[in-house]
Design a protein around this motif. Structure first.
Motif, short mmCIF file in Angstrom:
data_model
loop_
_atom_site.label_atom_id
_atom_site.label_comp_id
_atom_site.label_asym_id
_atom_site.label_seq_id
_atom_site.Cartn_x
_atom_site.Cartn_y
_atom_site.Cartn_z
N ALA A 237 0.83 -1.20 0.00
CA ALA A 237 0.00 0.00 0.00
C ALA A 237 0.87 1.26 0.00
N PHE A 238 1.99 1.23 0.73
CA PHE A 238 2.82 2.43 0.87
C PHE A 238 3.63 2.74 -0.38
N VAL A 239 3.62 1.87 -1.38
CA VAL A 239 4.22 2.22 -2.67
C VAL A 239 3.53 3.46 -3.25
N TYR A 240 2.26 3.67 -2.92
CA TYR A 240 1.48 4.76 -3.49
C TYR A 240 1.49 6.02 -2.63
N LYS A 241 2.32 6.05 -1.60
CA LYS A 241 2.35 7.22 -0.72
C LYS A 241 2.81 8.45 -1.49
N ASP A 242 2.10 9.55 -1.31
CA ASP A 242 2.42 10.84 -1.92
C ASP A 242 2.40 10.79 -3.45
N LYS A 243 1.63 9.87 -4.03
CA LYS A 243 1.53 9.78 -5.49
C LYS A 243 0.07 9.91 -5.90
N ALA A 244 -0.17 10.68 -6.95
CA ALA A 244 -1.53 10.86 -7.46
C ALA A 244 -1.81 9.76 -8.48
N VAL A 245 -2.43 8.68 -8.03
CA VAL A 245 -2.73 7.54 -8.89
C VAL A 245 -4.23 7.26 -8.83
N ASP A 246 -4.84 7.03 -9.98
CA ASP A 246 -6.26 6.70 -10.04
C ASP A 246 -6.52 5.45 -9.20
N VAL A 247 -7.53 5.52 -8.33
CA VAL A 247 -7.80 4.39 -7.44
C VAL A 247 -8.15 3.13 -8.22
N ARG A 248 -8.71 3.28 -9.43
CA ARG A 248 -9.02 2.10 -10.24
C ARG A 248 -7.74 1.40 -10.68
N THR A 249 -6.71 2.18 -10.98
CA THR A 249 -5.42 1.59 -11.34
C THR A 249 -4.82 0.85 -10.15
N ILE A 250 -4.90 1.44 -8.97
CA ILE A 250 -4.37 0.80 -7.77
C ILE A 250 -5.11 -0.51 -7.50
N ALA A 251 -6.44 -0.48 -7.58
CA ALA A 251 -7.22 -1.69 -7.33
C ALA A 251 -6.88 -2.78 -8.33
#
Length: 583
Positions: A237-251
């Protein structure tokens, strides 16, 4: 001033972008940027040979115009096959996978640029293409279906973003080479699944960042105690810290249905926490709430947030579970903050980070000697430092690790980190049954503890239960696919496969371990053994030379001595002998 000429024309448009671009940049920004430049440079001559014109490039994409759809599709297939060949030499975390969409439509030409629905449809097609794949509109498909010797799959009518009417879409079969290079989409678990994304610190004081991390950490732990809920591990989860990434991409990257995100704002003795539960497929907000509390009331707030999230995901399961977090944190937020900061440092993976984490944890213990989590976290930090030869006296390192783990359990039997570290020490000393019991206790307390699944798998491997070891280590890889400890995860999973004599399956995991951490000599040993079993002698020699630059020369006798009493010792040694390693 002369007016710029504007015209309309029919064109074949190819739009391409890089799948998982934000994740790749988060893992290795400089390396990803370099690979993207190399891929674009390799693409240009192929485009030129098919009379294409690169209209524009972005950080992760390219727009190309062709005189015909046949030229566009032939170019796209060659590009994807070239990318597949280049990706075959890389581990999954380094692969650049293009998604390509091709459309035949009218475009508006303004100078060197092209605009209009024809371009928009190509861009939307690229968005639904598989990584390493190509999608065509019906208009494009009709132009090539009998002219290019390949296969097509009818995907039916698709609703594309900002395109009014449904569009029939076709997938191009680009061949096994490209397909093999694509990272497979992680399937959704059978039950509810969630990732708790790092909460954002909105406070003026940057020191409050640890507080936001602590909220994220505690929510992840609390949710993980719900046995019916699949929770992505904290490190991924912390790979995405302080990064603006679409939640659909993360999921999609993590293979979960829901994401929880939020923010923390502290001012004086008051704090506001906001949280939003989001559907990972549609990005629709399912639940949102804000909590204004006194700073000392933070733990009650976290319990309330967790209850609301669980209620929103599965009300009937929530009612059956009757969940209420039962953790007893220390009264001092300062001590808690020291531990949260230390956990973040440990997970950054490195000697200096580990040493600083130990310093913070010893300080926390000095302030509050009864805080079990501080002892448990310190036991893991010392164990890891000992494994990686950060300490001169390894026997003393393991002894200190065991002492802090035992102290944590004396203070609180519900500390999963302590049970795991006790299990690791028992397993290392050959006390297999006691070790397995401790690892099972850790997982009973936190079923989504990815690192503990790997540790349990390691103990099972040493005890000779190879199939069980493979299953446990596979769970860790699935739960935390982006973990900072991925080198350990892939090593133990590959080693379990090696022990079960599934050498071909083990090889890519063991290669990935070395790629993840090329400075740790231990990762090379299993890879060299696996190469020996598979007859890859030249590769074994190459890895042996690299390994011996970062550690003492590898000897079969030394390894046999280190693995004495472990069930996988002989198959390990047998592979090393086949690889030409001296006794």
């Amino acid at each position: 001033m002369a007016q710029e000429r504007v015209e309309r024309r029919l064109a074949a448009i190819l739009a391409a972008d890089v799948a998982g671009y934000s994740r790749l940049m988060g893992l290795d920004e400089a390396g990803t940027a370099r690979r993207l430049r190399d891929r674009l440079a390799a693409m240009r001559p192929i485009v030129g040979k098919h009379d294409g014109r690169i209209v524009k490039t972005t950080g992760d994409g390219v727009l190309i115009e062709f005189p015909s759809v046949v030229a566009a599709v032939e170019c796209a297939i060659k590009v994807q096959k070239l990318m597949a060949r280049r990706n075959a030499k890389l581990v999954a975390e380094q692969r650049v996978l293009y998604r390509i969409g091709i459309n035949l439509g009218e475009v508006l030409v303004e100078g060197d640029d092209i605009l209009g629905d024809g371009v928009n449809i190509a861009a939307r097609l690229e968005g639904i293409a598989d990584p390493g794949g190509i999608c065509l509109s019906r208009s494009a498909y009709e132009q090539v279906k009998s002219k290019i010797d390949t296969q097509y799959a009818d995907m039916g009518e698709q609703r594309l973003k900002n395109i009014a009417d449904p569009l029939q879409v076709f997938r191009v079969n680009v061949g096994l080479a490209a397909a093999a290079s694509a990272s497979p989409t992680l399937p959704l678990p059978d039950g509810p699944s969630i990732v708790v994304l790092p909460f954002t610190n909105l406070s003026v004081d940057p020191e409050h960042a640890y507080f936001a991390d602590g909220v994220t950490e505690d929510l992840t732990t609390a949710l993980s105690r719900l046995r019916w809920l699949f929770v992505i591990a904290r490190n991924s989860a912390f790979v995405y810290k302080d990064k603006a990434v679409d939640v659909r991409t993360i999921a999609r990257d993590l293979g979960v249905r829901y994401a929880l995100e939020g923010s923390v704002r502290a001012a004086g003795q008051r704090i506001r926490i906001t949280g939003q539960l989001i559907d990972g497929e549609t990005a629709k907000h399912i639940w949102a709430e804000k909590y204004d509390r006194q700073l000392h009331d933070i733990f009650t707030v976290q319990d309330e947030i967790t209850e609301n999230i669980v209620a929103a995901i599965e009300p009937h399961l929530y009612a059956q579970e009757g969940y209420r977090a039962a953790r007893q944190p220390p009264e001092s937020v300062d001590v808690w903050g020291l531990v949260i900061r230390a956990i973040d440092l440990i997970n950054k993976f490195g000697r200096k980070h580990n040493e600083e984490a130990q310093r913070l944890l010893r300080r926390a213990i000095k302030i509050d000697p009864s805080y079990a989590r501080a002892h448990a976290t310190l036991s893991w930090a010392i164990w890891w430092a000992t494994l990686y030869y950060y300490v001169e006296d390894r026997s003393e390192g393991y002894r200190q690790s065991a002492l802090h783990a035992q102290e944590a359990l004396r203070l609180d039997q519900s500390e999963p980190w302590a049970h795991m570290t006790v299990g690791l020490n028992l397993s290392t000393s050959g006390q297999h049954q006691r070790a397995l019991a401790e690892h099972q206790a850790a997982l009973n307390l936190n079923p989504s503890f990815a690192l503990a699944h790997t540790a349990y798998g390691w103990a099972l491997l040493r005890a000779g239960r190879f199939d069980d070891a493979i299953a446990e280590t596979a769970k860790a890889l699935r739960m935390s696919p982006l973990d900072s400890f991925s080198g350990l995860y892939t090593t133990i999973h590959g080693l379990a496969l090696l022990a079960a004599r599934r050498f071909a399956e083990a090889l890519p995991y063991l290669r990935a371990s070395v790629a993840a951490d090329a400075e740790f000599a231990g990762h090379y040993n299993a890879l060299i053994s696996c190469c020996g079993h598979l007859g890859l002698i030249e590769e074994a020699e190459e890895f042996t030379a690299r390994r011996n630059k970062v550690g003492p020369p590898l000897r079969v006798g030394v390894l046999r001595n280190n693995l004495r009493g472990f069930a996988h010792c002989e198959v390990f040694a047998e592979g090393l002998i086949k690889a030409g390693i001296p006794e």
